[in-house]
Design a protein around this motif. Structure first.
Motif, PDB file in Angstrom:
ATOM      1  N   SER A  81       0.811  -1.219   0.000  1.00 37.52           N
ATOM      2  CA  SER A  81       0.000   0.000   0.000  1.00 37.52           C
ATOM      3  C   SER A  81       0.848   1.274   0.000  1.00 37.52           C
ATOM      4  CB  SER A  81      -0.958   0.013   1.193  1.00 37.52           C
ATOM      5  OG  SER A  81      -0.236  -0.048   2.405  1.00 37.52           O
ATOM      6  N   ALA A  82       2.067   1.196   0.485  1.00 38.30           N
ATOM      7  CA  ALA A  82       2.920   2.382   0.536  1.00 38.30           C
ATOM      8  C   ALA A  82       3.398   2.829  -0.837  1.00 38.30           C
ATOM      9  CB  ALA A  82       4.127   2.127   1.435  1.00 38.30           C
ATOM     10  N   ASN A  83       3.471   1.890  -1.796  1.00 39.91           N
ATOM     11  CA  ASN A  83       4.014   2.257  -3.095  1.00 39.91           C
ATOM     12  C   ASN A  83       3.275   1.668  -4.295  1.00 39.91           C
ATOM     13  OD1 ASN A  83       4.846  -0.409  -3.162  1.00 39.91           O
ATOM     14  ND2 ASN A  83       6.873   0.061  -2.392  1.00 39.91           N
ATOM     15  N   ALA A  84       2.141   1.027  -4.067  1.00 42.43           N
ATOM     16  CA  ALA A  84       1.420   0.377  -5.161  1.00 42.43           C
ATOM     17  C   ALA A  84       0.987   1.366  -6.244  1.00 42.43           C
ATOM     18  CB  ALA A  84       0.204  -0.383  -4.624  1.00 42.43           C
ATOM     19  N   ALA A  85       0.544   2.552  -5.853  1.00 40.54           N
ATOM     20  CA  ALA A  85       0.108   3.538  -6.855  1.00 40.54           C
ATOM     21  C   ALA A  85       1.279   3.967  -7.739  1.00 40.54           C
ATOM     22  CB  ALA A  85      -0.519   4.746  -6.168  1.00 40.54           C
ATOM     23  N   ALA A  86       2.438   4.161  -7.138  1.00 36.32           N
ATOM     24  CA  ALA A  86       3.618   4.546  -7.917  1.00 36.32           C
ATOM     25  C   ALA A  86       4.073   3.398  -8.817  1.00 36.32           C
ATOM     26  CB  ALA A  86       4.739   4.978  -6.986  1.00 36.32           C
ATOM     27  N   PHE A  87       4.000   2.165  -8.310  1.00 36.97           N
ATOM     28  CA  PHE A  87       4.338   0.982  -9.111  1.00 36.97           C
ATOM     29  C   PHE A  87       3.405   0.888 -10.312  1.00 36.97           C
ATOM     30  CE2 PHE A  87       3.582  -3.657  -9.753  1.00 36.97           C
ATOM     31  CZ  PHE A  87       4.820  -3.978 -10.304  1.00 36.97           C
ATOM     32  N   GLU A  88       2.106   1.054 -10.071  1.00 35.39           N
ATOM     33  CA  GLU A  88       1.134   1.023 -11.163  1.00 35.39           C
ATOM     34  C   GLU A  88       1.449   2.108 -12.191  1.00 35.39           C
ATOM     35  OE1 GLU A  88      -3.597   1.855 -11.952  1.00 35.39           O
ATOM     36  OE2 GLU A  88      -2.992   1.173  -9.976  1.00 35.39           O
ATOM     37  N   ALA A  89       1.754   3.308 -11.720  1.00 31.32           N
ATOM     38  CA  ALA A  89       2.080   4.410 -12.635  1.00 31.32           C
ATOM     39  C   ALA A  89       3.291   4.071 -13.495  1.00 31.32           C
ATOM     40  CB  ALA A  89       2.325   5.690 -11.848  1.00 31.32           C
ATOM     41  N   ALA A  90       4.304   3.435 -12.909  1.00 35.73           N
ATOM     42  CA  ALA A  90       5.498   3.053 -13.668  1.00 35.73           C
ATOM     43  C   ALA A  90       5.158   2.019 -14.737  1.00 35.73           C
ATOM     44  CB  ALA A  90       6.566   2.515 -12.725  1.00 35.73           C
ATOM     45  N   LEU A  91       4.323   1.044 -14.379  1.00 27.53           N
ATOM     46  CA  LEU A  91       3.909   0.034 -15.352  1.00 27.53           C
ATOM     47  C   LEU A  91       3.103   0.658 -16.482  1.00 27.53           C
ATOM     48  CD1 LEU A  91       2.823  -2.972 -13.115  1.00 27.53           C
ATOM     49  CD2 LEU A  91       4.831  -2.809 -14.566  1.00 27.53           C
ATOM     50  N   VAL A  92       2.142   1.480 -16.101  1.00 28.77           N
ATOM     51  CA  VAL A  92       1.275   2.112 -17.110  1.00 28.77           C
ATOM     52  C   VAL A  92       2.102   2.999 -18.037  1.00 28.77           C
ATOM     53  CG1 VAL A  92      -0.606   3.756 -17.444  1.00 28.77           C
ATOM     54  CG2 VAL A  92      -0.830   1.931 -15.745  1.00 28.77           C
ATOM     55  N   LYS A  93       3.020   3.754 -17.468  1.00 30.53           N
ATOM     56  CA  LYS A  93       3.866   4.628 -18.291  1.00 30.53           C
ATOM     57  C   LYS A  93       4.642   3.806 -19.317  1.00 30.53           C
ATOM     58  CE  LYS A  93       7.544   8.021 -18.223  1.00 30.53           C
ATOM     59  NZ  LYS A  93       8.485   8.800 -17.456  1.00 30.53           N
ATOM     60  N   SER A  94       5.223   2.707 -18.892  1.00 32.62           N
ATOM     61  CA  SER A  94       5.993   1.865 -19.807  1.00 32.62           C
ATOM     62  C   SER A  94       5.121   1.227 -20.876  1.00 32.62           C
ATOM     63  CB  SER A  94       6.724   0.766 -19.034  1.00 32.62           C
ATOM     64  OG  SER A  94       7.699   1.329 -18.206  1.00 32.62           O
ATOM     65  N   ALA A  95       3.928   0.807 -20.483  1.00 33.99           N
ATOM     66  CA  ALA A  95       3.059   0.067 -21.404  1.00 33.99           C
ATOM     67  C   ALA A  95       2.239   0.956 -22.325  1.00 33.99           C
ATOM     68  CB  ALA A  95       2.125  -0.842 -20.601  1.00 33.99           C
ATOM     69  N   THR A  96       2.098   2.223 -21.997  1.00 38.91           N
ATOM     70  CA  THR A  96       1.203   3.072 -22.796  1.00 38.91           C
ATOM     71  C   THR A  96       1.895   4.308 -23.354  1.00 38.91           C
ATOM     72  OG1 THR A  96       0.427   4.294 -20.852  1.00 38.91           O
ATOM     73  CG2 THR A  96      -0.831   2.328 -21.491  1.00 38.91           C
ATOM     74  N   ASP A  97       3.199   4.387 -23.236  1.00 40.38           N
ATOM     75  CA  ASP A  97       3.945   5.558 -23.675  1.00 40.38           C
ATOM     76  C   ASP A  97       4.373   5.397 -25.135  1.00 40.38           C
ATOM     77  OD1 ASP A  97       5.097   8.050 -23.429  1.00 40.38           O
ATOM     78  OD2 ASP A  97       6.952   7.300 -22.557  1.00 40.38           O
ATOM     79  N   GLY A  98       3.410   5.442 -26.046  1.00 40.51           N
ATOM     80  CA  GLY A  98       3.716   5.300 -27.463  1.00 40.51           C
ATOM     81  C   GLY A  98       3.002   4.111 -28.073  1.00 40.51           C
ATOM     82  N   ALA A  99       3.676   3.475 -29.018  1.00 40.97           N
ATOM     83  CA  ALA A  99       3.102   2.330 -29.735  1.00 40.97           C
ATOM     84  C   ALA A  99       2.921   1.149 -28.782  1.00 40.97           C
ATOM     85  CB  ALA A  99       4.025   1.940 -30.881  1.00 40.97           C
ATOM     86  N   PRO A 100       2.052   0.211 -29.137  1.00 42.68           N
ATOM     87  CA  PRO A 100       1.884  -0.991 -28.310  1.00 42.68           C
ATOM     88  C   PRO A 100       3.219  -1.703 -28.100  1.00 42.68           C
ATOM     89  CG  PRO A 100       0.151  -0.877 -29.944  1.00 42.68           C
ATOM     90  CD  PRO A 100       1.138   0.203 -30.280  1.00 42.68           C
ATOM     91  N   VAL A 101       3.440  -2.156 -26.888  1.00 45.13           N
ATOM     92  CA  VAL A 101       4.696  -2.808 -26.527  1.00 45.13           C
ATOM     93  C   VAL A 101       4.437  -4.040 -25.672  1.00 45.13           C
ATOM     94  CG1 VAL A 101       6.095  -0.702 -26.596  1.00 45.13           C
ATOM     95  CG2 VAL A 101       4.992  -1.380 -24.466  1.00 45.13           C
TER      96      VAL A 101
END
Length: 117
Positions: A27-47
């Motif tokens: 719970s201390a860092n799950a939101a930041a972890f999710e943001a990092a995953l989303v950024k990597s997966a949605t930052d441009g073309a499908p990956v």
């Protein structure tokens, strides 16, 4: 540990993004972890994103939710998140939480790259 969109080590191999989080995901860092995953997966073309869980000793319920939400957002953009190298306690927690069956998993990053390449 500080997990955020720019703090997880990231590498690229043959067009595949590999993320290397380290430490507990709770719970201390799950939101930041999710943001990092989303950024990597949605930052441009499908990956394709491989999450190397080798340095993650524990994933709490909020961490599991973060994985699910990131995967949902990745799929909406045509991307995919794959899990690799989860230790037994993490695999067990993801299994108990009903999360493990929703992801393609591999015993190591090398196995993931071989299976996806």
């Amino acid at each position: 540990m500080s997990i955020g969109p720019d703090s997880i080590r990231r590498e690229y191999i043959n067009g595949i993004i590999i993320l290397h989080p380290a430490g507990r995901i709770d719970s201390a860092n799950a939101a930041a972890f999710e943001a990092a995953l989303v950024k990597s997966a949605t930052d441009g073309a499908p990956v394709l994103v491989v999450v190397n869980l080798a340095q993650v000793p524990e994933v709490g319920a909020t961490g599991q939710r973060a994985l699910l939400m990131a995967a949902k957002k990745a799929r909406a953009g045509g991307s995919r998140i794959v899990l690799a190298a989860a230790c037994a306690p993490v695999r067990d927690a993801l299994l108990r939480g009903g999360v493990l069956s929703l992801f393609e998993t591999h015993p190591s990053v090398d196995a993931a790259l071989a299976g996806l390449g």
